[in-house]
Design a protein around this motif. Structure first.
Motif, PDB file in Angstrom:
ATOM      1  N   UNK A  54       0.878  -1.165   0.000  1.00 37.85           N
ATOM      2  CA  UNK A  54       0.000   0.000   0.000  1.00 37.85           C
ATOM      3  C   UNK A  54       0.916   1.216   0.000  1.00 37.85           C
ATOM      4  N   UNK A  55       0.751   2.055  -1.006  1.00 36.75           N
ATOM      5  CA  UNK A  55       1.625   3.209  -1.191  1.00 36.75           C
ATOM      6  C   UNK A  55       0.857   4.476  -0.874  1.00 36.75           C
ATOM      7  N   UNK A  56       1.339   5.260   0.082  1.00 32.79           N
ATOM      8  CA  UNK A  56       0.689   6.526   0.403  1.00 32.79           C
ATOM      9  C   UNK A  56       1.538   7.678  -0.123  1.00 32.79           C
ATOM     10  N   UNK A  75       5.553  -0.195  15.465  1.00 34.96           N
ATOM     11  CA  UNK A  75       6.452  -1.353  15.427  1.00 34.96           C
ATOM     12  C   UNK A  75       7.235  -1.512  16.725  1.00 34.96           C
ATOM     13  N   UNK A  76       7.216  -0.470  17.563  1.00 30.42           N
ATOM     14  CA  UNK A  76       7.986  -0.519  18.803  1.00 30.42           C
ATOM     15  C   UNK A  76       7.135  -0.775  20.036  1.00 30.42           C
ATOM     16  N   UNK A  86       5.674  -0.679   8.282  1.00 34.37           N
ATOM     17  CA  UNK A  86       6.314   0.309   7.416  1.00 34.37           C
ATOM     18  C   UNK A  86       7.426  -0.377   6.638  1.00 34.37           C
ATOM     19  N   UNK A  87       7.404  -0.228   5.301  1.00 36.63           N
ATOM     20  CA  UNK A  87       8.360  -0.929   4.449  1.00 36.63           C
ATOM     21  C   UNK A  87       9.395  -0.022   3.793  1.00 36.63           C
ATOM     22  N   UNK A 104       3.777   0.721   2.769  1.00 37.87           N
ATOM     23  CA  UNK A 104       3.455  -0.064   3.963  1.00 37.87           C
ATOM     24  C   UNK A 104       2.853  -1.399   3.557  1.00 37.87           C
ATOM     25  N   UNK A 105       2.748  -2.271   4.521  1.00 38.74           N
ATOM     26  CA  UNK A 105       2.174  -3.596   4.301  1.00 38.74           C
ATOM     27  C   UNK A 105       0.759  -3.479   3.750  1.00 38.74           C
TER      28      UNK A 105
END
Length: 328
Positions: A54-56, A75-76, A86-87, A104-105
């Motif tokens: 998924x691209x924002x 993620x933390x 987040x990729x 993102x995923x």
């Protein structure tokens, strides 16, 4: 919904097949279709060398930076992924200028309202317990979700797990909400300020639960307020068990998501216990009925056997007397 007119933006209507190459990381992406858009940018389904993402994309660099920070927080937080992973974060150089984006995923699942329509409203409590657990972790990290609504929620699995999609409305606690949708906004209903705090998100959770029983939603009448929402809750049997929790959330009486979550868990446990008790009682009644029916059948069978024995004996006796008469 309050938002800028992104449909006029050059990045809001990219055509399928459009190729994007990151300026810094050199990762290529191919646009497949638009998934959604809002005040902070547009989300596309894109193909990458590692599969779908998924691209924002947004011309607002500050918004992209803010959302990236939120996704990094996800993620933390206690090692559990709350939203999409987040990729990649990069810039796209175009003739019109440099445009920031992040990948993102791409989550595969069913939209919340559709899932509820297929599975039944009894799932709402379980899914909201999951959502409240995630919200508590988000609030502890210093953020409010802001634009919390079914459109931003997806149910993945099995096992069923609620996940967040667009985090464009996330706002640091204490600041003004930057993006909202009226039906889920307490300011619209005259029940609070548009301030990023846990109670703002918990109001939205209550409205999501109401929305699950009113898929088409409903309009505010006059000033709206608690009276209208209370009437809506009491008109739906599926919402009545959660009445206390919903009213408390709508009035901003919860100090945090964990408190609301505990109340929901208690209600679900009580409802499940009652359901089991009713099932047990019903089963017991059925067993008693079956036993009585069996006893009646046995009695009837025995009665029939006795009747057959008496008739047979009578006929046999009559036959013996007939033979005896012939010998005389």
């Amino acid at each position: 919904m309050r938002m800028n007119d992104t449909t006029k933006s050059s990045v809001a209507n990219l055509q399928p097949g459009t190729k994007i190459l990151g300026k810094w990381n050199k990762k290529p992406y191919k646009i497949l279709k638009r998934l959604g858009y809002g005040a902070t940018g547009t989300v596309y389904l894109a193909e990458s060398v590692n599969g779908f993402v998924a691209l924002k994309i947004s011309e607002n660099g500050m918004s992209i930076t803010s959302e990236v920070n939120v996704l990094k927080h996800f993620s933390k937080v206690q090692g559990q992924i709350l939203g999409p992973s987040l990729l990649d974060v990069d810039d796209w150089v175009t003739p019109q200028g440099t445009i920031p984006f992040y990948a993102m995923e791409y989550l595969k699942g069913t939209e919340l309202l559709m899932y509820m329509s297929n599975k039944g409203v009894e799932w709402i409590g379980i899914l909201m317990v999951q959502l409240l657990g995630d919200l508590d972790r988000l609030h502890q990290a210093g953020w409010a979700f802001g634009d919390l609504k079914p459109d931003n929620l997806l149910v993945t699995g099995p096992p069923a797990r609620i996940r967040w999609l667009d985090v464009g409305g996330t706002t640091l606690i204490g600041r003004s909400i930057k993006e909202y949708t009226e039906f889920y906004d307490r300011g619209y209903w005259g029940l609070g300020l548009r301030k990023a705090e846990p109670s703002y998100d918990l109001f939205a959770v209550a409205m999501i639960m109401i929305n699950c029983s009113y898929p088409a939603r409903f309009q505010k009448k006059g000033e709206g307020g608690l009276k209208q929402l209370k009437a809506a809750i009491e008109a739906k049997p599926s919402l009545v068990p959660y009445r206390h929790v919903l009213l408390k959330a709508l009035q901003g009486k919860y100090t945090g998501a964990q408190e609301m979550r505990k109340d929901l868990v208690a209600i679900i446990g009580s409802t499940t216990s009652t359901s089991r008790s009713n099932t047990k009682s019903t089963s017991s009644r059925v067993n008693r009925t079956q036993r009585k029916s069996k006893q009646k059948k046995q009695k009837k069978k025995m009665s029939g056997f006795v009747e057959f024995f008496l008739i047979t004996s009578f006929l046999l006796l009559a036959y013996v007397l007939y033979l005896f008469g012939q010998l005389m």
